[in-house]
Design an enzyme around this catalytic site. Sequence first.
Site, short mmCIF file in Angstrom:
data_model
loop_
_atom_site.label_atom_id
_atom_site.label_comp_id
_atom_site.label_asym_id
_atom_site.label_seq_id
_atom_site.Cartn_x
_atom_site.Cartn_y
_atom_site.Cartn_z
CG ASN A 198 -56.59 -56.59 -69.99
OD1 ASN A 198 -55.67 -55.88 -69.59
ND2 ASN A 198 -56.39 -57.62 -70.81
CB ALA A 199 -59.90 -56.34 -74.85
N GLY A 200 -57.15 -54.57 -75.44
CA GLY A 200 -56.62 -53.38 -76.10
C GLY A 200 -55.58 -53.73 -77.14
CB SER A 228 -52.02 -46.78 -70.68
OG SER A 228 -50.65 -46.49 -70.92
CE1 TYR A 263 -52.72 -48.88 -75.79
CE2 TYR A 263 -51.19 -47.23 -74.97
CZ TYR A 263 -51.87 -48.41 -74.79
OH TYR A 263 -51.70 -49.12 -73.62
CG ASN A 264 -50.35 -41.99 -76.27
OD1 ASN A 264 -50.16 -43.18 -76.05
ND2 ASN A 264 -49.36 -41.17 -76.54
CB ALA A 265 -56.39 -40.20 -78.45
#
Length: 338
Positions: free
Chosen positions: A138-140, A190, A203-205
């Site tokens: 989950n870490a991000g 996500s 982030y998206n990548a």
Amino acid sequence: MENLVRRVRSLLVNSVGYVMAGFLLLVLPAMLPWLILYRIFERITREEKIVVGKVVLITGASAGIGRHIALEYATRGAIVVLVARREHLLREVAAKCMANGARDAAICPADVSKQDECKRIVDFTISNFGKLDILVNNAGTAKSGLFAEQKNTDDVKAIMDLDFWGNTLTTKYALNQLRRVRGQVVVISSVAAFVPYPKQAIYNAAKSAIVQFYDTIRAEPVGQDITITVVLPGFVESELTKGGPKDHIPSWWPMLSTPSAARAIVEAAVAGKRYHIVPFWYATWLPYKVFAPELLEWPPRMFLLGKPPTRAVETICNTVLGKDNTQKLFRALPEWVI
């Protein structure tokens, strides 16, 4: 002559692509009933995973979605191992997990953006409980800003180090233990994995790369030994969304509460789903990604960046309204929606 050959070859290649796309569009409606029947059969025959007494390792567990995922597993009687950088918050979560019904709760302060820390948290879990049944990656982290304007490349690399490498390397070190017990990896990606949301390019990548990574793992031999559940949440009330800049998310955009998101994630994991989009209505964007990706780009370009959706629209507006009025019009759009 060579130019003519190249053009003919290019035309043939493109024609094959168009024919295949048309064929798929014709076949898809005929396949839908069978796909629906398959999904119904899969749901009926699927066995829910019992997590009572299972050892669950959760990264990013000190706050936000990770904290509530830990509490959800605790209420189901799991043993939780909580990982994050902030030890004092981990202690609070561990105490609450015990109060909520966890069989046991241990904390392991760590930074999973560092490779040796990814291995250490798995070793810690095995040394304390003798096994690992479920790994929740989950870490991000995220950083808002246009990619072309990013000056500090260390910030950019830090996102990939945590969101991608922290995820995949932890899985790497946990694989042998998970295979031994036919365990599970729960991956928090996500909807940004397929939606080109501005100011979040790296982030998206990273989230997109995670999805492809686990899709590939499923096709490899290890994919037959473990269950992989990839969850793609939309905007959720958390530190990441609350701490971002004011113009990052429209004020009217529906936000899922953190407990609701965590509950949906754990329910999907317990059901052994391959994918789960939270909330479900984000799934309606997937056909656009496949068949008309440019349509996913237009709204954010207009309403978040204040730019015309296409060059053609910009040219038409410049002709009709004038360049200055066109710029004023599109610059005003974000103020109307934010």
